[in-house]
Scaffold this active site. Structure first.
Site, PDB file in Angstrom:
ATOM      1  N   TYR A 284      -4.851  -7.431  -7.983  1.00  0.00           N
ATOM      2  CA  TYR A 284      -5.722  -7.016  -6.881  1.00  0.00           C
ATOM      3  C   TYR A 284      -6.049  -5.538  -7.026  1.00  0.00           C
ATOM      4  O   TYR A 284      -5.155  -4.707  -7.168  1.00  0.00           O
ATOM      5  CB  TYR A 284      -5.029  -7.261  -5.544  1.00  0.00           C
ATOM      6  CG  TYR A 284      -5.856  -6.856  -4.338  1.00  0.00           C
ATOM      7  CD1 TYR A 284      -6.983  -7.583  -3.970  1.00  0.00           C
ATOM      8  CD2 TYR A 284      -5.494  -5.752  -3.576  1.00  0.00           C
ATOM      9  CE1 TYR A 284      -7.736  -7.224  -2.870  1.00  0.00           C
ATOM     10  CE2 TYR A 284      -6.241  -5.388  -2.460  1.00  0.00           C
ATOM     11  CZ  TYR A 284      -7.359  -6.115  -2.108  1.00  0.00           C
ATOM     12  OH  TYR A 284      -8.103  -5.757  -1.017  1.00  0.00           O
TER      13      TYR A 284
ATOM     14  N   ASP B   6      -4.363   0.712 -12.702  1.00  0.00           N
ATOM     15  CA  ASP B   6      -4.408   0.759 -11.245  1.00  0.00           C
ATOM     16  C   ASP B   6      -2.975   0.954 -10.754  1.00  0.00           C
ATOM     17  O   ASP B   6      -2.187   0.022 -10.672  1.00  0.00           O
ATOM     18  CB  ASP B   6      -5.000  -0.533 -10.690  1.00  0.00           C
ATOM     19  CG  ASP B   6      -5.016  -0.569  -9.164  1.00  0.00           C
ATOM     20  OD1 ASP B   6      -4.461   0.361  -8.543  1.00  0.00           O
ATOM     21  OD2 ASP B   6      -5.579  -1.520  -8.613  1.00  0.00           O
TER      22      ASP B   6
ATOM     23  N   LYS C 151      -1.991   5.113  -1.407  1.00  0.00           N
ATOM     24  CA  LYS C 151      -0.780   4.901  -0.640  1.00  0.00           C
ATOM     25  C   LYS C 151       0.152   6.113  -0.617  1.00  0.00           C
ATOM     26  O   LYS C 151       0.070   6.953   0.269  1.00  0.00           O
ATOM     27  CB  LYS C 151      -0.050   3.640  -1.135  1.00  0.00           C
ATOM     28  CG  LYS C 151      -0.899   2.373  -1.008  1.00  0.00           C
ATOM     29  CD  LYS C 151      -0.152   1.141  -1.459  1.00  0.00           C
ATOM     30  CE  LYS C 151      -1.043  -0.089  -1.503  1.00  0.00           C
ATOM     31  NZ  LYS C 151      -1.467  -0.582  -0.201  1.00  0.00           N
TER      32      LYS C 151
END
Length: 434
Positions: free
Chosen positions: A145, A238, A266
Site C-alpha cells: 500500500y 516507500d 508518520k
C-alpha cells in the site's frame, strides 16, 4: 465495558461522514463490531475512549508514536511552537531543521521535500521518477500500500484488503494500463518485466506492512537494486512505515541497500500530519521551483509537525538502544503468543521485524506474499480482536495490518496483554474443537 458514548457518536457520524469514519479501517466492520471506539486521549502506552475505558494500545497511530502517546519531550516542543501560530504559508526555520536531520540520517536522501501526507509523498515521487526517466509505466507489488493516489491503488493493501476488495472504483483505464503489478518477492518476473518494458520506477515497501507484516528477504531487495540500476529504472523505497521504525535510517540502513528515492511519513511528524520524499540531488533538482515537476502544499513543512518530528527523531538519535529494547519486547510477545497457539491448538503464523508484528491465523509455516496473507482465517482474527478490545487491549481492527510497540510499553503492559491473548486463543481453540 460500556461503549454507549462511542455507539452514540458513531450513529451521529453515519449521517455526516461516509461510513461514519474518515478512514475505512476505523469503522471496525471487518471485525464484526457494532461501532468503533472513539478516542478521547492517549498517554504513554494507553488510550482512553469517550466512555472512559482504558486500553493498552498496539496501533500507535499506525506507527508514528514510537515514543508512546504524549511523550514529554515531544509535547514540550509542540507547546512552545504552537503558541507562535499554526501555519503561515511561508518558510520557517523548523522545516529546515527537520530536513537537515532527515538528510543526515537517511542514507539515500541528499535533498528532501516535505509534504502533508504519505499519499502525497508517494504520488509525487512517482511523478518525479516519470519525469526523470521519460517513461510512463510503473511497477508495484500486490498487497503493498502506497497511499490512495490513483496509480498506486491498483492491487493495493491496507484498507482495500480489510474491506474485501483490492482495487478502487474511479480509476481510469489509462491509469490501470500504466500500473503494472507482480507478486512480492518474485525477482525472476521483475527482471523479465524490466528488461522487456519501459518502466519509470519500481516502488516497494521494503518491509510490507499492509497485507500484514511480511518478513522481507534481503536478497530480493538486493536483486531489485541490481536490476533497476542495469535498466536505468528508478527504485523507490516507500518507508512511510519502516522509516525510523525499523532502524534510525529505516529499512535501507537495516538492509544496507540504497534506493534512488525514498518516501517518508508518520514518524517524521511525531504523530502530526506530515510526509516527505527525497533522494539523489540530481533527481530532486527536477522539483519546482528548481525544475518543472510541480509539487506544492500550503501545509507542507507545517511548523508544528516539523517541530514534533524533529523532537521525535532527535530522541531516537540520542537513544540508539531504543531499537534493541523494542525488538526484545516484540520478541517476548511473539515467543509467548506462539506458545499460546500451540497450547490451544490454534493455527497461526507470526511475522515480526523490529517493533512490528502480525499474527496471521493461518496454517502456513511462513506468510510471504499477498496470496499467503489472503488465506488467513478472518473469523478467528475477529474473535481475537473483540476479546482483546473487550478486555482493555486495542490491536489493529484488520487481519491485514501490523501491531506496533512503543517504548512506553513496559513489561507490565506486555504481561497484561499476554493474559488477554490467552483468553482469545482459548476461545478460538474451543470454537475449532466444536
Amino acid at each position: 465495558m460500556v461503549f454507549k458514548n462511542s455507539i452514540d457518536l458513531y450513529k451521529k457520524a453515519l449521517n455526516l461522514i461516509p461510513g461514519g469514519v474518515n478512514s475505512p479501517v476505523r469503522a471496525f466492520k471487518s471485525v464484526n463490531r457494532e461501532a468503533p471506539i472513539f478516542v478521547k486521549k492517549g498517554q504513554g502506552a494507553k488510550i482512553y475512549d469517550e466512555d472512559n475505558n482504558e486500553y493498552i494500545d498496539y496501533i500507535c497511530s499506525w506507527g508514528p508514536l514510537i515514543l508512546g502517546h504524549n511523550h514529554p519531550k515531544v509535547i514540550e516542543e509542540v507547546k512552545k511552537i504552537i503558541e507562535n501560530g499554526s501555519s503561515y504559508g511561508l518558510p520557517t526555520k523548523y522545516e529546515v531543521d527537520l530536513a537537515e536531520l532527515i538528510v543526515e540520517i537517511v542514507p539515500s536522501i541528499e535533498k528532501v521535500r516535505l509534504t502533508t501526507s504519505g499519499t502525497e509523498a508517494t504520488m509525487s515521487a512517482v511523478r518525479l521518477a516519470r519525469a526523470y526517466t521519460g517513461r510512463n509505466k510503473i511497477l508495484k507489488f500486490e498487497g503493498c500500500y502506497h497511499g490512495h493516489s490513483d496509480a498506486l491503488l491498483v492491487k493495493s493493501g491496507s484498507g482495500l484488503l480489510t474491506d474485501g476488495y483490492q482495487d478502487s472504483n474511479g480509476i481510469t483505464d489509462g491509469v490501470l494500463k500504466d500500473t503494472l503489478t507482480l507478486g512480492f518477492g518474485d525477482l525472476e518476473k521483475v527482471e523479465n518485466l524490466l528488461r522487456n518494458e519501459e518502466i519509470a520506477c519500481v516502488i516497494v515497501e521494503p518491509i510490507p506492512a499492509n497485507m500484514g507484516l511480511i518478513e522481507t528477504n534481503k536478497e530480493f531487495l538486493q536483486g531489485l537494486r541490481r536490476i533497476t540500476e542495469e535498466t536505468k529504472t528508478i527504485l523507490i523505497f516507500d518507508e512511510v512505515i519502516s522509516g525510523f521504525r525499523l532502524a534510525l535510517g529505516g529499512a535501507q540502513e537495516f538492509f544496507g541497500i540504497t534506493p534512488d528515492l525514498t518516501t517518508l511519513g508518520k514518524i517524521i511528524g511525531g504523530g502530526y500530519p506530515v510526509g516527505a520524499f527525497g533522494g539523489k540531488r540530481e533527481i530532486m533538482d527536477l522539483v519546482a521551483p528548481v525544475g518543472r515537476v510541480y509539487h506544492a502544499g500550503t501545509l507542507s513543512g507545517n511548523p508544528i509537525a516539523s517541530k514534533a518530528g524533529f523532537a521525535t527523531i532527535s530522541y531516537l538519535k540520542e537513544n540508539p538502544n531504543i531499537y534493541k529494547e523494542l525488538a526484545e519486547n516484540t520478541n517476548y510477545l511473539v515467543d509467548n503468543v506462539e506458545k499460546l497457539a500451540e497450547k490451544y491448538g490454534v493455527d497461526v503464523c507470526i511475522n515480526s521485524m523490529g517493533s512490528l508484528f502480525t499474527i496471521f491465523f493461518v496454517d502456513l509455516e511462513k506468510v510471504e506474499n499477498l496470496e499467503d496473507s489472503l488465506k488467513a482465517n478472518t473469523e478467528n482474527f475477529s474473535i481475537y480482536f473483540n476479546t482483546m478490545l473487550d478486555n482493555g487491549i486495542v490491536v489493529p481492527p484488520s487481519q491485514f495490518e501490523a501491531h506496533f510497540l512503543s517504548i512506553a510499553h513496559t513489561k507490565k503492559e506486555l504481561d497484561k496483554t499476554l493474559e488477554v491473548m490467552e483468553m482469545a486463543f482459548k476461545k478460538i481453540g474451543e470454537k475449532n474443537a466444536k
